[in-house]
Scaffold this active site. Structure first.
Site, PDB file in Angstrom:
ATOM      1  N   LYS A 111       0.835  -1.213   0.000  1.00  0.00           N
ATOM      2  CA  LYS A 111       0.000   0.000   0.000  1.00  0.00           C
ATOM      3  C   LYS A 111       0.866   1.258   0.000  1.00  0.00           C
ATOM      4  CE  LYS A 111      -4.285  -1.851   1.810  1.00  0.00           C
ATOM      5  NZ  LYS A 111      -5.364  -1.714   2.797  1.00  0.00           N
ATOM      6  N   LYS A 193      -3.044 -11.602  -5.718  1.00  0.00           N
ATOM      7  CA  LYS A 193      -4.318 -11.946  -5.062  1.00  0.00           C
ATOM      8  C   LYS A 193      -5.472 -11.086  -5.589  1.00  0.00           C
ATOM      9  CE  LYS A 193      -4.747  -9.113  -1.007  1.00  0.00           C
ATOM     10  NZ  LYS A 193      -4.972  -8.807   0.357  1.00  0.00           N
ATOM     11  N   LYS A 196     -10.088  -6.006  -3.578  1.00  0.00           N
ATOM     12  CA  LYS A 196     -11.130  -4.975  -3.698  1.00  0.00           C
ATOM     13  C   LYS A 196     -10.611  -3.761  -4.455  1.00  0.00           C
ATOM     14  CE  LYS A 196     -12.724  -5.252   1.131  1.00  0.00           C
ATOM     15  NZ  LYS A 196     -11.614  -5.102   2.077  1.00  0.00           N
TER      16      LYS A 196
HETATM   17  P1  TYM Z   1      -9.715  -7.061   4.168  1.00  0.00           P
HETATM   18  O1  TYM Z   1     -10.862  -6.129   4.338  1.00  0.00           O
HETATM   19  O2  TYM Z   1      -8.667  -6.725   3.202  1.00  0.00           O
HETATM   20  O3  TYM Z   1     -10.236  -8.508   3.799  1.00  0.00           O
HETATM   21  C1  TYM Z   1     -11.240  -9.125   4.573  1.00  0.00           C
HETATM   22  C2  TYM Z   1     -10.988 -10.603   4.648  1.00  0.00           C
HETATM   23  O4  TYM Z   1     -10.947 -11.180   3.336  1.00  0.00           O
HETATM   24  C3  TYM Z   1      -9.770 -11.967   3.194  1.00  0.00           C
HETATM   25  N1  TYM Z   1      -9.321 -11.860   1.797  1.00  0.00           N
HETATM   26  C4  TYM Z   1      -9.087 -12.912   1.002  1.00  0.00           C
HETATM   27  N2  TYM Z   1      -9.197 -14.238   1.207  1.00  0.00           N
HETATM   28  C5  TYM Z   1      -8.900 -15.060   0.170  1.00  0.00           C
HETATM   29  N3  TYM Z   1      -8.508 -14.608  -1.059  1.00  0.00           N
HETATM   30  C6  TYM Z   1      -8.396 -13.280  -1.305  1.00  0.00           C
HETATM   31  N4  TYM Z   1      -8.040 -12.851  -2.512  1.00  0.00           N
HETATM   32  C7  TYM Z   1      -8.693 -12.367  -0.246  1.00  0.00           C
HETATM   33  N5  TYM Z   1      -8.688 -11.013  -0.153  1.00  0.00           N
HETATM   34  C8  TYM Z   1      -9.070 -10.728   1.112  1.00  0.00           C
HETATM   35  C9  TYM Z   1      -8.765 -11.352   4.160  1.00  0.00           C
HETATM   36  O5  TYM Z   1      -7.774 -12.286   4.518  1.00  0.00           O
HETATM   37  C10 TYM Z   1      -9.644 -10.969   5.311  1.00  0.00           C
HETATM   38  O6  TYM Z   1      -9.860 -12.084   6.173  1.00  0.00           O
HETATM   39  N6  TYM Z   1      -6.609  -6.478   8.021  1.00  0.00           N
HETATM   40  C11 TYM Z   1      -7.895  -7.037   7.633  1.00  0.00           C
HETATM   41  C12 TYM Z   1      -9.065  -6.393   8.348  1.00  0.00           C
HETATM   42  C13 TYM Z   1      -9.017  -6.451   9.836  1.00  0.00           C
HETATM   43  C14 TYM Z   1      -9.145  -7.610  10.628  1.00  0.00           C
HETATM   44  C15 TYM Z   1      -9.071  -7.160  11.969  1.00  0.00           C
HETATM   45  C16 TYM Z   1      -9.322  -8.957  10.327  1.00  0.00           C
HETATM   46  C17 TYM Z   1      -8.854  -5.390  10.673  1.00  0.00           C
HETATM   47  N7  TYM Z   1      -8.915  -5.823  11.948  1.00  0.00           N
HETATM   48  C18 TYM Z   1      -9.163  -8.074  13.025  1.00  0.00           C
HETATM   49  C19 TYM Z   1      -9.401  -9.857  11.406  1.00  0.00           C
HETATM   50  C20 TYM Z   1      -9.322  -9.411  12.724  1.00  0.00           C
HETATM   51  C21 TYM Z   1      -8.040  -6.795   6.134  1.00  0.00           C
HETATM   52  O7  TYM Z   1      -7.314  -6.075   5.518  1.00  0.00           O
HETATM   53  O8  TYM Z   1      -9.100  -7.373   5.611  1.00  0.00           O
END
Ligand code: TYM
Length: 327
Positions: A111, A193, A196
């Site tokens: 990022k 990967k 979004k």
């Molecule tokens: P975020 O919002 O980017 O993604 C949410 C969840 O989706 C999973 N994910 C994927 N899984 C499989 N293949 C993909 N291409 C893919 N893209 C995203 C992510 O692994 C995630 O589980 N840091 C976290 C948000 C967060 C969080 C937390 C998660 C903030 N605080 C506390 C767990 C616990 C994130 O960026 O998610």
């Protein structure tokens, strides 16, 4: 019974990766466990967000959680900014973090690389806030996709560091990875990967995409020229990604898929992958339409924040005492 916590950022439209890697595992946990699922809007502002859009996406994400099967009677669904203990403990976790370890995070590097000379400090302080989210609830298990492994490691490190310095306050959480679909790749660049924030919309299946668009995107997915449905991530990343997706939505093993498509080409395979994805997403889309306008959604989030706050406050109080931040 375990305590479960997970969060998703309202930073864009949810993708099939978010669903298969994280969201679909959330509702599986809600029977017999104490679950907290959060819309992490304060993580989303670590990169610029348009205010009206952020507001709208926060509500949309909450509706998607419900559409994907979360039952507010069983799990606590809430918005991060409505429970101030998250940023309060986040600051304390920031003070315990080393700049070097934060700079090593892949998500930070990716990022930050897009922001030139103006890297927001919040991007660097993202993992300590995530650690706070998790640790406030004395969480045992965190269902996330494979890309969050590093953030989970640092969460555990920070919890251990705190406990060592100030006494046993935090439970050390474990990551919970699903079986298939823990890393869904881009349909156009299958070594990257699915995300979004990908500018190329044909590379990503969004949860709310119309069935005809899903079909089009999967049919146009990058593959190779040998026309054999065979799992080999190195040599055939595109087909292997489609096989992972197909395995995740149908519960079939890679071997079964290889056998079933041994004498069929990519055209038939892609059509079947698209149909299987649509049949999983269509019911979610229908429930989403019902939920997004429903007044109960606000009520659910208000009650969720109250419940989350009651739990978070207990841990936070212990933290304040442990470190001397009380009068
Ligand atoms: P975020 O919002 O980017 O993604 C949410 C969840 O989706 C999973 N994910 C994927 N899984 C499989 N293949 C993909 N291409 C893919 N893209 C995203 C992510 O692994 C995630 O589980 N840091 C976290 C948000 C967060 C969080 C937390 C998660 C903030 N605080 C506390 C767990 C616990 C994130 O960026 O998610």
């Amino acid at each position: 019974m375990s305590i479960i916590f997970s969060g998703i950022q309202p930073s864009g439209e949810l993708t099939l990766g978010n669903y298969l890697g994280a969201l679909r595992n959330f509702s599986k946990m809600q029977d017999g466990n104490e679950c907290y699922y959060c819309v992490v809007n304060q993580h989303a502002i670590t990169v610029p967000q348009e205010p009206a859009m952020l507001h709208e996406r926060t509500r949309q994400l909450a509706a998607i959680y419900l559409a994907a099967g979360l039952d507010p009677q069983k799990a606590t669904l809430f918005v991060q900014s409505e429970v101030p203990e998250h940023v309060q403990l986040g600051w304390i976790m920031t003070t315990l973090s080393y700049v070097g370890e934060l700079e090593r995070m892949t998500q930070y590097k990716d990022k930050a690389a897009k922001r030139g000379d103006s890297i927001p400090a919040g991007l660097l302080a993202y993992p300590p806030l995530m650690a706070a989210d998790i640790l406030l609830y004395q969480t045992n298990l965190v269902p996330v996709g494979d890309d969050q492994k590093q953030h989970m490691e640092i969460t555990r490190d920070l919890a251990q560091r705190f406990n060592r310095l100030y006494g046993e306050v935090f439970t050390i959480p474990d990551i919970l990875l699903g079986q298939d679909g823990t890393r869904v790749m881009s349909l156009q660049e299958p070594t990257k990967k699915m995300s979004k924030s990908d500018e190329n919309r044909t590379a990503t299946v969004y949860l709310l995409d119309a069935p005809k668009d899903i079909e089009k995107k999967i049919k146009r997915a990058q593959t190779d020229s040998d026309n054999a449905v065979r799992y080999d991530v190195q040599a055939k990343p595109g087909i292997s990604n489609l096989m992972d997706i197909f395995a995740a939505v149908t519960d079939k093993s890679h071997e079964t898929i290889e056998r079933e498509y041994a004498d069929k080409g990519y055209g038939t395979f892609k059509k079947d992958v698209a149909d299987a994805v649509v049949s999983v997403l269509e019911p979610i889309q229908q429930r989403y339409e019902e939920m997004i306008g429903a007044p109960e959604l606000d009520e659910i989030l208000t009650q969720g924040a109250e419940k989350a706050r009651a739990k978070a406050a207990v841990t936070y109080e212990k933290v304040l005492h442990a470190i001397g931040l009380y009068r």
